[in-house]
Each structure stands twice: as structure tokens, then as C-alpha cells.
Write a protein that holds these residues in place. Sequence first.
Motif, mmCIF file in Angstrom:
data_model
loop_
_atom_site.group_PDB
_atom_site.id
_atom_site.type_symbol
_atom_site.label_atom_id
_atom_site.label_comp_id
_atom_site.label_asym_id
_atom_site.label_seq_id
_atom_site.Cartn_x
_atom_site.Cartn_y
_atom_site.Cartn_z
ATOM 1 N N ARG A 62 19.254 12.004 24.477
ATOM 2 C CA ARG A 62 18.118 11.063 24.393
ATOM 3 C C ARG A 62 16.816 11.815 24.180
ATOM 4 N N LEU A 63 16.653 12.929 24.873
ATOM 5 C CA LEU A 63 15.448 13.740 24.704
ATOM 6 C C LEU A 63 15.315 14.182 23.245
ATOM 7 N N ILE A 64 16.404 14.633 22.670
ATOM 8 C CA ILE A 64 16.389 15.054 21.267
ATOM 9 C C ILE A 64 16.091 13.855 20.361
ATOM 10 N N ALA A 65 16.770 12.742 20.588
ATOM 11 C CA ALA A 65 16.566 11.553 19.756
ATOM 12 C C ALA A 65 15.122 11.074 19.794
ATOM 13 N N ASP A 66 14.496 11.169 20.951
ATOM 14 C CA ASP A 66 13.138 10.656 21.112
ATOM 15 C C ASP A 66 12.060 11.606 20.623
ATOM 16 N N HIS A 67 12.353 12.921 20.544
ATOM 17 C CA HIS A 67 11.282 13.874 20.280
ATOM 18 C C HIS A 67 11.446 14.736 19.034
ATOM 19 N N VAL A 68 12.622 14.770 18.419
ATOM 20 C CA VAL A 68 12.806 15.634 17.252
ATOM 21 C C VAL A 68 12.086 15.036 16.041
ATOM 22 N N THR A 69 11.511 15.901 15.231
ATOM 23 C CA THR A 69 10.776 15.434 14.058
ATOM 24 C C THR A 69 11.698 15.193 12.862
ATOM 25 N N ASP A 70 12.900 15.719 12.889
ATOM 26 C CA ASP A 70 13.874 15.545 11.814
ATOM 27 C C ASP A 70 14.548 14.177 11.983
ATOM 28 N N ALA A 71 14.299 13.279 11.044
ATOM 29 C CA ALA A 71 14.808 11.900 11.159
ATOM 30 C C ALA A 71 16.335 11.847 11.183
ATOM 31 N N GLY A 75 18.574 10.411 14.286
ATOM 32 C CA GLY A 75 19.574 9.359 14.096
ATOM 33 C C GLY A 75 20.949 9.765 14.603
ATOM 34 N N ASP A 76 21.318 11.018 14.339
ATOM 35 C CA ASP A 76 22.614 11.512 14.837
ATOM 36 C C ASP A 76 22.640 11.536 16.359
ATOM 37 N N ALA A 77 21.529 11.936 16.978
ATOM 38 C CA ALA A 77 21.462 11.969 18.447
ATOM 39 C C ALA A 77 21.524 10.556 19.023
ATOM 40 N N ARG A 78 20.839 9.600 18.386
ATOM 41 C CA ARG A 78 20.891 8.201 18.852
ATOM 42 C C ARG A 78 22.302 7.639 18.718
ATOM 43 N N THR A 79 22.947 7.957 17.626
ATOM 44 C CA THR A 79 24.327 7.505 17.429
ATOM 45 C C THR A 79 25.238 8.100 18.496
ATOM 46 N N ALA A 80 25.045 9.373 18.810
ATOM 47 C CA ALA A 80 25.858 10.017 19.850
ATOM 48 C C ALA A 80 25.644 9.334 21.197
#
Length: 111
Positions: A62-71, A75-80
Motif C-alpha cells: 500500500r505504501l508503494i501504491a500510494d507514493h510511487v511516481t511510476d504509474a 497499479g501493480d502494487a494496487r492490484t497485488a
Amino acid sequence: MRMLAAAAATALAAGCTAAPAAPAHQHSTPSAAASLTGTQACRQLLADVTRHQGRSQVPGLRLIADHVTDARMAGDARTAVRDIDHTGGAPVALALLRDDCAHVGVRIPAP
């Protein structure tokens, strides 16, 4: 003189409606305004995987999904996160994240 009084009243009114100041203490995780580059996100993921014996956990993803600048990586982190919440695992999404990380030079070991 009236213009000065009007400007002062406007400044005071704007100050009264401004958002409250952020707390003085800092957390160990990035704030909502902070962002992670792809490399930083991959290092965060690697640390999470290492800490949890080869498996990534939802809070780290979730931290990665919320803060990474690479769209794509977000998206991959949110899917995970969604897949783990629904099925208990996310092999495809995590494989995509490993591939994203490989492209920026961070090797994430497979479970």
C-alpha cells in the motif's frame, strides 16, 4: 488608508481559513505529500520481502501504491493488494512488480 485596512482584513481572513499546520513530529513512513521513485519503491519492496521471509505484506505494498511516481508500478502494487485481500495471494501482480524492479536495477527474489 482604506486600502491598507482592506488588505489587512483580507490577509487576516485568509489566515483564519487556512488549513492548520502539520504536526511537528515525523513518522518513519513517507507522508501523503512524499513520493517515491521507482528505485526507492523497489528498495522498499526488497526490504519488505526480506523482512517477511520472501513474502511482501499488504502495508508495504500500500505504501508503494500510494507514493510511487511510476504509474505502472503503482497499479501493480494496487492490484497485488487487492488480490491478496481477496484471494490471499498475488502471484501475477508480484511477478509484474519484480519485473518493474528488474528494469530499474533492483532484484526482488521470487518466493
